[in-house]
Design an enzyme around this catalytic site. Structure first.
Site, PDB file in Angstrom:
ATOM      1  N   PRO A 123     -14.817  97.690  36.423  1.00  0.00           N
ATOM      2  CG  PRO A 123     -12.337  98.109  35.707  1.00  0.00           C
ATOM      3  CD  PRO A 123     -13.438  97.773  36.458  1.00  0.00           C
ATOM      4  CE  LYS A 124     -19.168  92.938  29.700  1.00  0.00           C
ATOM      5  NZ  LYS A 124     -18.858  92.375  29.009  1.00  0.00           N
ATOM      6  CB  VAL A 125     -12.197  92.426  32.238  1.00  0.00           C
ATOM      7  CG1 VAL A 125     -10.320  91.935  31.715  1.00  0.00           C
ATOM      8  CG2 VAL A 125     -12.203  93.637  33.977  1.00  0.00           C
ATOM      9  CG  ASP A 277     -16.392  94.795  26.742  1.00  0.00           C
ATOM     10  OD1 ASP A 277     -16.703  94.871  27.977  1.00  0.00           O
ATOM     11  OD2 ASP A 277     -17.005  93.395  26.344  1.00  0.00           O
ATOM     12  N   GLY A 278     -17.114  97.906  28.164  1.00  0.00           N
ATOM     13  CA  GLY A 278     -17.370  98.504  29.531  1.00  0.00           C
ATOM     14  C   GLY A 278     -17.521  98.417  30.897  1.00  0.00           C
TER      15      GLY A 278
END
Length: 556
Positions: A123-125, A277-278
């Site tokens: 995950p893009k934290v 967010d991605g």
């Protein structure tokens, strides 16, 4: 932190229908410089003060819009300012922080993956990036991202964070790169959004002092170990041994685009302890960290979630006037895509709200989806420098007893009255919707609220667009109206609500009721009593009553 990258590709769904503004070179220069100043203000507040004045999605789209304008007006283009101009510190990173290129869509991700092997996803934290430098097991330095090459010294504040270990069970030199994030419980990104989590961390790290409660809310996700083993699994095992189990558990091997899409959808719709967010795609093997540069590499990329908030240009401001005279401003927008919805207009709800916001054509506004279905105005992102006039209707010209005829300026409210009259809460007449009423009004056959009672099939058939079958159906509906009961006709005319009060079945009895008598009935207060008295004594309504009496409608 916000990377220095071109964002046009990742925002293609939002900007896909945009056209170059119809501006002179002078106007383009004026608007571009104003947007550049706005971006610089946001950058300074975020990087120097730790304050996020706008959501990241809005920021990214604003920066992309400036680049897009520059493509439209190449001769007078304005060079976008470095977003990290005020973020650079005095402390060099032991290994450059690279940032990430963003892939626009599934096709771009497929193409990126096709040229690579040994792929992993995480995950893009949504937090703030940090470099942690350990020597002989001890934390010796923590550096903010800054411009990727140099950042600010965060060592003192990092030592206060329980999530950042001061000692590692590993000797030698260890350099870790990761994200400080605001800890959330069972956070589902698809429904909750980012809830300002990044700004909270940025603000906390920008303070001179950090209280214990705030320090405990900040977590750490290590997304890389630049000087660790060359093999990804070995690095993950090492992170686990150092205590960073969350980072290892949320880094998964993938082989296909289907795997990537699965994890992206899973992390978007399932609880995580942080905002994201991605997703980030990484090659397991990458160059020696000594070759890394402060720019997006070719061995890692981001695939962001669908935007929740989009920035749109206002084409025009229109005003809808309803049956009761309520004026609702509506913003006509450059079409945009949010989730699976194409949006070209949004309501502001009330005239005072528009007056307070002072929205004009060419202003840029933020639009979100309320409940993931209804477009919702979120606010003005930035204003056009050239303020175009807007001809707004006068608030005092429209009210519950105005516009009983299709006179100039009354067209909207009058048609709204007709739509209500034939609707479910009125006479419930089939074949009669807004379009049909509009056609009859524009033809001149219906200029007063009850003119249609005198129309037969022959006259209806003379209206362009109404054929024999439609004329016959409309004539039948009009005839059906004559059979409706007195109470249905009262509702159709727009009598103010009377709650559970049982009404008399004739006009004369109701018209003779005084405000005091109305107010004595259950559920009717002083204001509603005055409204009822006004309705039954207004000259326009009395003329309608006379028409209905002459037509033979029961009760009138």
């Amino acid at each position: 932190m916000r990377p220095i990258i071109t964002l046009l590709l990742c925002l293609a769904p939002v900007l896909s229908s945009a056209q170059c503004p119809d501006w002179t070179a002078e106007r383009a220069d004026l608007e571009s410089r104003a947007l550049q100043r706005q971006l610089a203000e946001w950058d300074d507040a975020y990087h120097r003060q730790g304050i996020a004045l706008v959501d990241d999605e809005v920021y990214d789209q604003a920066r992309s819009r400036l680049r897009y304008w520059n493509d439209c007006f190449a001769q007078g283009s304005v060079t976008p300012a470095d977003p990290l101009a005020t973020a650079t510190g005095d402390v060099p990173h032991p290994v450059a922080q690279t940032g990430l290129a963003k892939l626009a869509d599934r096709a771009a991700v497929t193409a990126w993956m096709a040229r690579r092997t040994d792929l992993w996803i995480q995950p893009k934290v949504d937090g703030v990036a940090v470099t942690l430098h350990y020597r002989n097991s001890s934390l010796v330095q923590a550096v903010s991202r800054g411009d990727g090459s140099r950042g600010q010294d965060w060592t003192a504040r990092a030592r206060q964070l329980p999530a950042v270990p001061s000692q590692l069970p590993l000797a030698g030199e260890v350099i870790l790169q990761g994200e400080l994030y605001w800890q959330l419980e069972h956070h589902v990104q698809a429904t909750a959004g980012s809830v300002g989590a990044r700004g909270r961390v940025a603000g906390a790290m920008a303070r001179q002092t950090l209280d214990q409660a705030t320090a405990r809310r900040i977590g750490l996700f290590v997304w890389d170990w630049p000087n660790g083993p060359s093999d990804m699994q070995a690095r993950l095992d090492g992170l686990t041994a150092m205590g960073f189990t969350q980072s290892a558990e949320l880094t998964m091997p993938i082989d296909t685009i289907a795997h990537a899409a699965h994890w992206r959808d899973h992390w978007f719709h399932h609880p995580l302890p942080f905002a994201s967010d991605g997703i980030v795609l990484r090659q397991g093997e990458r160059p020696n960290s000594g070759a890394w540069q402060a720019q997006p590499p070719n061995w890692a990329a981001a695939w962001k979630y669908p935007v929740r908030t989009a920035v749109a240009r206002v084409r025009k401001v229109q005003f809808s006037i309803g049956r009761t005279g309520k004026i609702t401003p509506v913003l006509e927008l450059d079409p945009l895509q949010l989730d699976d919805r194409r949006i070209s207009r949004v309501s502001l709800g009330s005239l005072p709200r528009w007056q307070e916001a002072d929205i004009r054509p060419d202003d840029q506004v933020a639009i979100a989806l309320a409940g993931l279905t209804i477009p919702r105005y979120e606010g003005v992102v930035w204003r056009a420098q050239h303020r175009q006039p807007v001809d707004a209707p006068a608030a005092d010209a429209y009210h519950a007893l105005s516009c009983w005829q299709a006179s100039p300026g009354c067209e909207q409210q009058f048609v709204a009255r007709l739509v209500w009259l034939s609707g479910k809460k009125g006479l419930d007449l089939p074949q009669l919707g807004p379009g049909t009423w509009q056609t009859l009004v524009e033809s001149g056959l219906v200029a007063g609220l009850l003119d249609w009672l005198q129309l037969d099939q022959r006259r209806l058939q003379s209206v362009p667009g109404i054929g024999e079958a439609s004329a016959s159906s409309l004539a039948s509906s009009f005839q059906l109206a004559r059979e409706r009961p007195f109470t249905a006709w009262l509702q159709a005319l727009g009598v103010p609500p009377t709650g559970d009060t049982q009404l008399a079945d004739n006009w004369d009895s109701l018209a003779a009721t005084s405000p005091e008598q109305w107010q004595a009935r259950p559920g009717i207060g002083a204001t509603r009593a005055r409204q009822l008295r006004a309705f039954f004594s207004t000259p326009e309504v009395l003329r309608l009553r006379q028409q209905l009496h002459e037509t033979g409608i029961a009760g009138f």
